[in-house]
Enzyme design. Structure first.
Site, PDB file in Angstrom:
ATOM      1  CD  GLN A  17      -2.941   1.286   2.262  1.00  0.00           C
ATOM      2  OE1 GLN A  17      -3.539   2.319   2.456  1.00  0.00           O
ATOM      3  NE2 GLN A  17      -3.255   0.187   2.921  1.00  0.00           N
ATOM      4  CD  GLU A 140      -1.553   1.762   8.394  1.00  0.00           C
ATOM      5  OE1 GLU A 140      -1.512   2.048   7.202  1.00  0.00           O
ATOM      6  OE2 GLU A 140      -1.452   2.607   9.293  1.00  0.00           O
ATOM      7  CG  ASP A 169       0.400   0.743   4.689  1.00  0.00           C
ATOM      8  OD1 ASP A 169       1.616   0.650   4.892  1.00  0.00           O
ATOM      9  OD2 ASP A 169      -0.381  -0.192   4.820  1.00  0.00           O
ATOM     10  N   GLY A 248      -7.434  19.724  19.643  1.00  0.00           N
ATOM     11  CA  GLY A 248      -6.935  21.053  19.294  1.00  0.00           C
ATOM     12  C   GLY A 248      -7.342  22.147  20.266  1.00  0.00           C
ATOM     13  N   GLY A 249      -7.823  21.756  21.434  1.00  0.00           N
ATOM     14  CA  GLY A 249      -8.209  22.779  22.398  1.00  0.00           C
ATOM     15  C   GLY A 249      -9.703  23.081  22.370  1.00  0.00           C
TER      16      GLY A 249
HETATM   17  N1  CAO Z   1      11.840  -9.677  -9.759  1.00  0.00           N
HETATM   18  C1  CAO Z   1      12.591 -10.422  -8.922  1.00  0.00           C
HETATM   19  N2  CAO Z   1      12.585 -10.248  -7.586  1.00  0.00           N
HETATM   20  C2  CAO Z   1      11.781  -9.296  -7.100  1.00  0.00           C
HETATM   21  C3  CAO Z   1      10.978  -8.475  -7.926  1.00  0.00           C
HETATM   22  C4  CAO Z   1      11.028  -8.704  -9.319  1.00  0.00           C
HETATM   23  N3  CAO Z   1      10.305  -7.993 -10.173  1.00  0.00           N
HETATM   24  N4  CAO Z   1      10.305  -7.619  -7.141  1.00  0.00           N
HETATM   25  C5  CAO Z   1      10.664  -7.889  -5.886  1.00  0.00           C
HETATM   26  N5  CAO Z   1      11.560  -8.898  -5.855  1.00  0.00           N
HETATM   27  C6  CAO Z   1      12.204  -9.480  -4.703  1.00  0.00           C
HETATM   28  C7  CAO Z   1      13.127  -8.497  -3.983  1.00  0.00           C
HETATM   29  O1  CAO Z   1      14.353  -8.418  -4.630  1.00  0.00           O
HETATM   30  C8  CAO Z   1      13.195  -9.124  -2.618  1.00  0.00           C
HETATM   31  O2  CAO Z   1      14.083 -10.240  -2.626  1.00  0.00           O
HETATM   32  P1  CAO Z   1      15.205 -10.521  -1.504  1.00  0.00           P
HETATM   33  O3  CAO Z   1      14.552 -10.315  -0.194  1.00  0.00           O
HETATM   34  O4  CAO Z   1      15.594 -11.944  -1.784  1.00  0.00           O
HETATM   35  O5  CAO Z   1      16.322  -9.585  -1.699  1.00  0.00           O
HETATM   36  C9  CAO Z   1      11.770  -9.631  -2.469  1.00  0.00           C
HETATM   37  O6  CAO Z   1      11.217  -9.801  -3.735  1.00  0.00           O
HETATM   38  C10 CAO Z   1      10.863  -8.592  -1.786  1.00  0.00           C
HETATM   39  O7  CAO Z   1      11.153  -8.584  -0.507  1.00  0.00           O
HETATM   40  P2  CAO Z   1      10.353  -7.661   0.505  1.00  0.00           P
HETATM   41  O8  CAO Z   1      11.156  -7.644   1.750  1.00  0.00           O
HETATM   42  O9  CAO Z   1      10.080  -6.332  -0.047  1.00  0.00           O
HETATM   43  O10 CAO Z   1       8.954  -8.394   0.640  1.00  0.00           O
HETATM   44  P3  CAO Z   1       8.239  -9.041   1.904  1.00  0.00           P
HETATM   45  O11 CAO Z   1       6.960  -9.576   1.405  1.00  0.00           O
HETATM   46  O12 CAO Z   1       9.126  -9.990   2.623  1.00  0.00           O
HETATM   47  O13 CAO Z   1       7.976  -7.803   2.888  1.00  0.00           O
HETATM   48  C11 CAO Z   1       7.159  -5.627   3.431  1.00  0.00           C
HETATM   49  C12 CAO Z   1       6.938  -6.916   2.640  1.00  0.00           C
HETATM   50  C13 CAO Z   1       6.058  -4.641   3.039  1.00  0.00           C
HETATM   51  C14 CAO Z   1       7.064  -5.928   4.935  1.00  0.00           C
HETATM   52  C15 CAO Z   1       8.548  -5.051   3.091  1.00  0.00           C
HETATM   53  O14 CAO Z   1       8.623  -4.867   1.715  1.00  0.00           O
HETATM   54  C16 CAO Z   1       8.844  -3.747   3.788  1.00  0.00           C
HETATM   55  O15 CAO Z   1       9.135  -3.686   4.979  1.00  0.00           O
HETATM   56  N6  CAO Z   1       8.819  -2.646   3.008  1.00  0.00           N
HETATM   57  C17 CAO Z   1       9.178  -1.338   3.472  1.00  0.00           C
HETATM   58  C18 CAO Z   1       8.116  -0.768   4.343  1.00  0.00           C
HETATM   59  C19 CAO Z   1       6.804  -0.682   3.630  1.00  0.00           C
HETATM   60  O16 CAO Z   1       6.656  -0.093   2.600  1.00  0.00           O
HETATM   61  N7  CAO Z   1       5.795  -1.265   4.265  1.00  0.00           N
HETATM   62  C20 CAO Z   1       4.446  -0.984   3.860  1.00  0.00           C
HETATM   63  C21 CAO Z   1       3.830  -2.006   3.121  1.00  0.00           C
HETATM   64  S1  CAO Z   1       2.137  -1.618   3.035  1.00  0.00           S
HETATM   65  O17 CAO Z   1       1.526  -2.199   4.450  1.00  0.00           O
END
Ligand code: CAO
Length: 416
Positions: A17, A140, A169, A248-249
Site C-alpha cells: 500500500q 501499517e 501506509d 486542538g483545544g
Molecule cells: N523480480 C525479482 N525479484 C523481485 C521483484 C522482481 N520484479 N520484485 C521484488 N523482488 C524481490 C526483492 O528483490 C526481494 O528479494 P530478496 O529479499 O531476496 O532480496 C523480495 O522480492 C521482496 O522482498 P520484501 O522484503 O520487499 O517483501 P516481503 O513480502 O518480505 O515484505 C514488506 C513486505 C512490506 C514488509 C517489506 O517490503 C517492507 O518492509 N517494506 C518497506 C516498508 C513498507 O513499505 N511497508 C508498507 C507495506 S504496506 O503495508
C-alpha cells in the site's frame, strides 16, 4: 487537457500500500507510471482478500489505477538489462521493498545514480536510515505503534489502539509524493537527481505532532486541561489516551442520536468551540446557560463538560444524526454525522466531486474507488482501471527498442 506530470516517467517498483498509494497519485496527475512486477505473481495484493475468483482483488485495483504493468524478473541478468534500459530513460524510481532488497538486486543508490544521474530514487522504509530499527520490515499497524499513534489512540481504560485510517501506509505514500515533486523541482534548478527517503515511523509521528506538543505541556504543568482526565482523574508522566476528546483545544465528543440503541453509527461529533457557546445554547434551547458563571467560559465548563455533553444528548434523543447536523449547521457549530462506508459510497456529493468514482475493469466489471482528494481548477484527474498483470509488457519493451524476436526470447528465459 495536458496534465501537469505528463512526460514524467516513473518506474514503480512498489507493492502493498505505502508505495502504490504514492505512485497512483502521481499517475492521476499525468505521470507515465510503469509498475514492475514479478512474472507469474506480481504485487501480492492482487491475490489478497479476493472477492471474485481469478480477478485482481480490490486491494490491488484501488491502489494501482492509471498505471501500466510490466512483468520483469529483475534478479535474472536479462531482466536486469531491461531494467537498466528503463532506468536510463526514467525520471523517478519509487520502491518500498524490505531493507536492503534493492541493494541485493544490484541496484544500490550509487549504481542507480551512475546509470542515470538525473533520476530521483524514492524509497519508503519502516524506519529511517541509521535508526536502530532500520533492519525491520514494517506493515501499517507496526508503524502506528512505532510512530506514537497507538499509544495515544483509544480509551484510557483500554489497550493502545490502531486507527482504521492508513496512517502508516497511504500517509507515508503521500509524504513520499511531496518529496518526489520537491526533488523534481530541485532537478529543474540543479540538473541532478537525488535520493528521497520517507519512513513510516516518521510519517506517523508527523501526524501525531500535537501529541508531542502534549507531552511537553504535561511535563511542564502536570496536566492537560482538554483531556477527559482533567480535572477529576489522574495524569501519569506520558500523554494518555483521550478517547474521543478534541485534540486542538476545542472540547468535543461523539454523542448519541436517535436510534443509537440499534444503529452503532447513530452518532454525531459535537464540538464546543469557545466563541460558539452562545449559538450552542440557542440551538439546544438552554438560553439560561449563556450568562451562567458555571457555563459562561471554557474554563468554567471544563470541570463538568460531560454533564454538558449529557444534556446535549438529551436534546439529540429525538433527532437522527442527519437531522441534528441540519439544525446545528444553521448555528455555525462545527459538527458532522458519523458516516459509515455504505453512506460514503452512496453520497451524491462525493460522487459529483470525483472523490468516490466507479471504474470499469476488464475482469471485475466496475468497482468503486477513492479518486483524487486533491482538486484543481484546471484539471479533473480521471481514474482509469488498474492494469492486469503484465498487460503492458510488450508495449513497454517495444518502447525500449526491443524487437518481437527479442521479446519472445525474454519470455523463453522467463525474464518477463
Ligand atoms: N523480480 C525479482 N525479484 C523481485 C521483484 C522482481 N520484479 N520484485 C521484488 N523482488 C524481490 C526483492 O528483490 C526481494 O528479494 P530478496 O529479499 O531476496 O532480496 C523480495 O522480492 C521482496 O522482498 P520484501 O522484503 O520487499 O517483501 P516481503 O513480502 O518480505 O515484505 C514488506 C513486505 C512490506 C514488509 C517489506 O517490503 C517492507 O518492509 N517494506 C518497506 C516498508 C513498507 O513499505 N511497508 C508498507 C507495506 S504496506 O503495508
Amino acid at each position: 487537457m495536458t496534465k501537469p506530470l505528463e512526460g514524467i516517467k516513473i518506474i514503480d517498483f512498489t507493492h502493498v500500500q505505502a508505495g502504490p498509494a504514492c505512485t497512483q497519485l502521481l499517475a492521476w496527475f499525468g505521470a507515465d507510471v510503469i509498475k514492475v512486477e514479478r512474472p507469474g505473481s506480481g504485487d501480492v495484493t492482487r491475490n489478497q482478500l479476493r472477492d471474485i475468483p481469478d480477478a485482481d482483488a480490490l486491494y490491488f485495483t484501488m491502489l494501482n489505477s492509471n498505471k501500466k504493468s510490466l512483468t520483469l524478473d529483475t534478479k535474472k541478468p536479462e531482466g536486469k538489462e531491461v531494467l537498466e534500459k528503463l532506468i536510463r530513460e526514467s525520471d523517478v524510481l519509487v520502491e518500498n521493498f524490505g531493507p536492503g532488497a534493492l541493494d541485493r538486486m544490484g541496484f544500490s543508490w550509487e549504481r542507480l545514480n551512475e546509470l542515470n544521474p538525473k533520476m530521483i530514487v524514492a524509497s519508503v522504509k519502516g524506519f529511517s536510515d541509521g535508526h536502530h530499527y532500520d533492519d525491520l520490515k514494517v506493515y501499517e499497524n507496526v508503524a502506528q505503534c512505532a510512530g506514537g499513534a497507538a499509544s495515544t489512540t483509544g480509551f484510557w481504560d483500554g489497550p493502545p489502539t490502531i486507527s482504521a485510517a492508513a496512517l502508516g501506509d497511504s500517509n507515508t505514500g503521500m509524504h513520499l509524493a511531496i518529496g518526489i515533486l520537491t526533488a523534481l523541482l530541485g532537478r529543474d534548478k540543479t540538473g541532478k537527481g537525488q535520493k528521497v527517503a520517507v519512513s513510516m515511523q516518521d510519517s506517523v509521528l508527523n501526524l501525531c505532532r500535537v501529541k508531542l506538543r502534549d507531552q511537553q505541556r504535561l511535563e511542564r504543568v502536570g496536566y492537560l486541561e482538554e483531556y477527559p482526565q482533567y480535572p477529576h482523574g489522574e495524569f501519569g508522566d506520558v500523554v494518555p489516551r483521550g478517547g474521543n476528546a478534541g485534540g486542538g483545544g476545542q472540547p468535543g465528543w461523539v454523542l448519541k442520536c436517535k436510534g443509537w440503541e440499534t444503529d452503532s453509527n447513530a452518532y454525531i461529533y459535537f464540538t464546543i468551540q469557545g466563541h460558539a457557546w452562545e449559538p450552542i445554547c440557542h440551538a439546544i434551547g438552554k438560553i439560561e446557560w449563556i450568562d451562567d458563571p458555571a457555563y459562561k467560559t471554557a474554563e468554567a465548563r471544563q470541570p463538568h463538560i460531560f454533564e454538558i455533553f449529557n444534556t446535549i444528548e438529551v436534546w439529540l434523543a429525538d433527532k437522527t444524526k442527519f437531522e441534528a447536523v441540519d439544525i446545528l449547521r444553521k448555528f455555525d457549530i462545527p459538527c458532522a454525522p458519523v458516516l459509515t462506508m455504505k453512506e460514503l459510497a452512496n453520497d451524491p456529493s462525493l460522487r459529483a466531486s470525483g472523490t468516490i468514482v466507479e471504474v470499469p475493469h476488464k475482469k471485475r466489471g466496475s468497482y468503486l474507488t477513492v479518486g483524487s482528494p486533491i482538486k484543481f481548477s484546471d484539471m479533473k484527474p480521471e481514474v482509469t482501471a488498474s492494469p492486469l498483470l503484465g498487460e503492458h509488457t510488450d508495449e513497454v519493451l517495444t518502447g525500449l527498442g526491443y524487437s518481437q524476436q527479442e521479446i519472445f526470447n525474454l519470455r523463453e528465459v522467463k525474464a518477463v
